[in-house]
Motif scaffolding. Structure first.
Motif, PDB file in Angstrom:
ATOM      1  N   MET A   1      41.658   8.852  17.938  1.00 15.06           N
ATOM      2  CA  MET A   1      42.538   8.845  16.788  1.00 15.06           C
ATOM      3  C   MET A   1      41.735   8.356  15.587  1.00 15.06           C
ATOM      4  SD  MET A   1      46.222   6.980  16.326  1.00 15.06           S
ATOM      5  CE  MET A   1      46.801   7.705  17.831  1.00 15.06           C
ATOM      6  N   THR A   2      41.908   9.048  14.457  1.00 17.25           N
ATOM      7  CA  THR A   2      41.229   8.657  13.228  1.00 17.25           C
ATOM      8  C   THR A   2      42.249   8.501  12.109  1.00 17.25           C
ATOM      9  OG1 THR A   2      40.828  10.955  12.623  1.00 17.25           O
ATOM     10  CG2 THR A   2      39.088   9.840  13.847  1.00 17.25           C
ATOM     11  N   THR A   3      41.868   7.755  11.083  1.00 17.85           N
ATOM     12  CA  THR A   3      42.738   7.599   9.921  1.00 17.85           C
ATOM     13  C   THR A   3      42.117   8.329   8.739  1.00 17.85           C
ATOM     14  OG1 THR A   3      41.683   5.534   9.273  1.00 17.85           O
ATOM     15  CG2 THR A   3      43.640   5.371  10.665  1.00 17.85           C
ATOM     16  N   HIS A   4      42.971   8.830   7.872  1.00 26.87           N
ATOM     17  CA  HIS A   4      42.533   9.564   6.691  1.00 26.87           C
ATOM     18  C   HIS A   4      43.349   9.119   5.492  1.00 26.87           C
ATOM     19  CE1 HIS A   4      40.168  12.518   8.962  1.00 26.87           C
ATOM     20  NE2 HIS A   4      41.132  12.418   9.861  1.00 26.87           N
ATOM     21  N   PHE A   5      42.678   9.008   4.347  1.00 23.73           N
ATOM     22  CA  PHE A   5      43.353   8.765   3.074  1.00 23.73           C
ATOM     23  C   PHE A   5      43.618  10.132   2.459  1.00 23.73           C
ATOM     24  CE2 PHE A   5      43.146   8.371  -1.539  1.00 23.73           C
ATOM     25  CZ  PHE A   5      44.127   7.415  -1.754  1.00 23.73           C
ATOM     26  N   ILE A   6      44.855  10.400   2.089  1.00 20.39           N
ATOM     27  CA  ILE A   6      45.196  11.696   1.505  1.00 20.39           C
ATOM     28  C   ILE A   6      46.008  11.509   0.235  1.00 20.39           C
ATOM     29  CG2 ILE A   6      45.143  12.904   3.731  1.00 20.39           C
ATOM     30  CD1 ILE A   6      48.225  12.893   3.623  1.00 20.39           C
ATOM     31  N   GLN A  46      57.442  17.642 -13.432  1.00 16.88           N
ATOM     32  CA  GLN A  46      58.398  17.284 -12.384  1.00 16.88           C
ATOM     33  C   GLN A  46      57.700  17.146 -11.026  1.00 16.88           C
ATOM     34  OE1 GLN A  46      62.056  16.704 -12.739  1.00 16.88           O
ATOM     35  NE2 GLN A  46      60.955  16.171 -14.592  1.00 16.88           N
ATOM     36  N   ILE A  47      56.563  16.405 -11.026  1.00 17.73           N
ATOM     37  CA  ILE A  47      55.744  16.222  -9.826  1.00 17.73           C
ATOM     38  C   ILE A  47      55.481  14.735  -9.627  1.00 17.73           C
ATOM     39  CG2 ILE A  47      53.434  16.626  -8.869  1.00 17.73           C
ATOM     40  CD1 ILE A  47      54.241  19.323  -9.057  1.00 17.73           C
ATOM     41  N   ALA A  48      55.543  14.314  -8.375  1.00 20.43           N
ATOM     42  CA  ALA A  48      55.155  12.951  -8.000  1.00 20.43           C
ATOM     43  C   ALA A  48      53.857  13.034  -7.216  1.00 20.43           C
ATOM     44  CB  ALA A  48      56.233  12.303  -7.150  1.00 20.43           C
ATOM     45  N   GLN A  49      52.901  12.171  -7.546  1.00 11.99           N
ATOM     46  CA  GLN A  49      51.669  12.097  -6.769  1.00 11.99           C
ATOM     47  C   GLN A  49      51.844  10.999  -5.735  1.00 11.99           C
ATOM     48  OE1 GLN A  49      47.958  11.793  -8.902  1.00 11.99           O
ATOM     49  NE2 GLN A  49      46.958  10.861  -7.153  1.00 11.99           N
ATOM     50  N   VAL A  50      51.513  11.332  -4.488  1.00 10.76           N
ATOM     51  CA  VAL A  50      51.658  10.402  -3.374  1.00 10.76           C
ATOM     52  C   VAL A  50      50.290  10.167  -2.759  1.00 10.76           C
ATOM     53  CG1 VAL A  50      52.717  10.069  -1.093  1.00 10.76           C
ATOM     54  CG2 VAL A  50      53.994  11.226  -2.915  1.00 10.76           C
ATOM     55  N   GLU A  51      49.976   8.903  -2.476  1.00 14.03           N
ATOM     56  CA  GLU A  51      48.771   8.551  -1.745  1.00 14.03           C
ATOM     57  C   GLU A  51      49.216   7.976  -0.414  1.00 14.03           C
ATOM     58  OE1 GLU A  51      46.494   5.916  -4.208  1.00 14.03           O
ATOM     59  OE2 GLU A  51      45.961   7.524  -5.592  1.00 14.03           O
ATOM     60  N   ALA A  52      48.510   8.342   0.656  1.00 14.49           N
ATOM     61  CA  ALA A  52      48.942   7.928   1.990  1.00 14.49           C
ATOM     62  C   ALA A  52      47.757   7.719   2.915  1.00 14.49           C
ATOM     63  CB  ALA A  52      49.872   8.976   2.588  1.00 14.49           C
ATOM     64  N   ILE A  53      47.997   6.934   3.941  1.00 18.04           N
ATOM     65  CA  ILE A  53      47.087   6.793   5.070  1.00 18.04           C
ATOM     66  C   ILE A  53      47.808   7.417   6.261  1.00 18.04           C
ATOM     67  CG2 ILE A  53      45.891   5.204   6.610  1.00 18.04           C
ATOM     68  CD1 ILE A  53      44.784   5.084   3.808  1.00 18.04           C
ATOM     69  N   VAL A  54      47.146   8.389   6.893  1.00 13.09           N
ATOM     70  CA  VAL A  54      47.723   9.037   8.064  1.00 13.09           C
ATOM     71  C   VAL A  54      46.738   8.947   9.222  1.00 13.09           C
ATOM     72  CG1 VAL A  54      49.131  10.649   6.716  1.00 13.09           C
ATOM     73  CG2 VAL A  54      46.857  11.342   7.466  1.00 13.09           C
ATOM     74  N   THR A  55      47.269   8.990  10.431  1.00 14.32           N
ATOM     75  CA  THR A  55      46.415   9.045  11.615  1.00 14.32           C
ATOM     76  C   THR A  55      46.542  10.432  12.229  1.00 14.32           C
ATOM     77  OG1 THR A  55      48.160   8.217  13.073  1.00 14.32           O
ATOM     78  CG2 THR A  55      46.672   6.583  12.123  1.00 14.32           C
ATOM     79  N   VAL A  56      45.436  10.904  12.787  1.00 14.82           N
ATOM     80  CA  VAL A  56      45.424  12.195  13.481  1.00 14.82           C
ATOM     81  C   VAL A  56      44.640  12.027  14.773  1.00 14.82           C
ATOM     82  CG1 VAL A  56      45.661  13.626  11.423  1.00 14.82           C
ATOM     83  CG2 VAL A  56      43.407  12.989  12.196  1.00 14.82           C
ATOM     84  N   GLU A  57      44.948  12.863  15.739  1.00 13.14           N
ATOM     85  CA  GLU A  57      44.178  12.869  16.976  1.00 13.14           C
ATOM     86  C   GLU A  57      42.756  13.283  16.659  1.00 13.14           C
ATOM     87  OE1 GLU A  57      45.161  11.785  19.953  1.00 13.14           O
ATOM     88  OE2 GLU A  57      47.059  11.250  18.998  1.00 13.14           O
ATOM     89  N   SER A  58      41.800  12.762  17.370  1.00 19.68           N
ATOM     90  CA  SER A  58      40.385  13.001  17.070  1.00 19.68           C
ATOM     91  C   SER A  58      39.997  14.462  17.088  1.00 19.68           C
ATOM     92  CB  SER A  58      39.516  12.238  18.080  1.00 19.68           C
ATOM     93  OG  SER A  58      39.729  10.863  17.922  1.00 19.68           O
ATOM     94  N   ASP A  59      40.627  15.272  17.922  1.00 22.36           N
ATOM     95  CA  ASP A  59      40.247  16.676  18.005  1.00 22.36           C
ATOM     96  C   ASP A  59      41.017  17.550  17.011  1.00 22.36           C
ATOM     97  OD1 ASP A  59      42.646  16.317  19.301  1.00 22.36           O
ATOM     98  OD2 ASP A  59      42.226  17.754  20.877  1.00 22.36           O
ATOM     99  N   THR A  60      41.849  16.958  16.159  1.00 24.53           N
ATOM    100  CA  THR A  60      42.619  17.694  15.170  1.00 24.53           C
ATOM    101  C   THR A  60      41.963  17.524  13.812  1.00 24.53           C
ATOM    102  OG1 THR A  60      44.640  17.229  16.388  1.00 24.53           O
ATOM    103  CG2 THR A  60      44.889  17.961  14.116  1.00 24.53           C
ATOM    104  N   GLU A  61      41.771  18.625  13.100  1.00 25.39           N
ATOM    105  CA  GLU A  61      41.194  18.554  11.761  1.00 25.39           C
ATOM    106  C   GLU A  61      42.309  18.488  10.735  1.00 25.39           C
ATOM    107  OE1 GLU A  61      38.262  21.352  10.663  1.00 25.39           O
ATOM    108  OE2 GLU A  61      37.383  21.416  12.663  1.00 25.39           O
ATOM    109  N   VAL A  62      42.048  17.780   9.665  1.00 23.14           N
ATOM    110  CA  VAL A  62      42.985  17.686   8.549  1.00 23.14           C
ATOM    111  C   VAL A  62      42.429  18.508   7.407  1.00 23.14           C
ATOM    112  CG1 VAL A  62      44.025  16.147   6.868  1.00 23.14           C
ATOM    113  CG2 VAL A  62      43.745  15.386   9.219  1.00 23.14           C
ATOM    114  N   SER A  63      43.228  19.442   6.898  1.00 23.77           N
ATOM    115  CA  SER A  63      42.785  20.196   5.741  1.00 23.77           C
ATOM    116  C   SER A  63      43.360  19.531   4.504  1.00 23.77           C
ATOM    117  CB  SER A  63      43.253  21.640   5.842  1.00 23.77           C
ATOM    118  OG  SER A  63      44.647  21.698   5.971  1.00 23.77           O
ATOM    119  N   LEU A  64      42.504  19.177   3.600  1.00 26.00           N
ATOM    120  CA  LEU A  64      42.938  18.456   2.405  1.00 26.00           C
ATOM    121  C   LEU A  64      43.019  19.359   1.219  1.00 26.00           C
ATOM    122  CD1 LEU A  64      40.867  15.204   2.889  1.00 26.00           C
ATOM    123  CD2 LEU A  64      43.223  15.630   3.516  1.00 26.00           C
TER     124      LEU A  64
END
Length: 64
Positions: A1-6, A46-64
């Motif tokens: 499991m890894t964490t990502h800032f998005i 009419q847009i809100a910018q959100v910053e988050a920390i999410v966790t994903v399984e190690s074998d899953t890629e996150v597309s940013l």
């Protein structure tokens, strides 16, 4: 499991509850949210910018 800032841009909703639901739904697409915050609101667009920390399984890629 890894964490990502998005960051994500979310369209403002009619009510705070709808906005929260929209934010959580968008973050779920990118992983399991640990925490998130609205960091900016652009009332002209009419847009809100959100910053988050999410966790994903190690074998899953996150597309940013």
């Amino acid at each position: 499991m890894t964490t990502h800032f998005i960051t994500a841009e979310i369209n403002l909703q009619e009510t705070p509850i709808q906005l929260q639901q929209e934010i959580e739904a968008e973050l779920q697409k990118r992983g399991e949210p640990l925490r998130w915050a609205v960091t900016r609101v652009d009332s002209d667009r009419q847009i809100a910018q959100v910053e988050a920390i999410v966790t994903v399984e190690s074998d899953t890629e996150v597309s940013l």
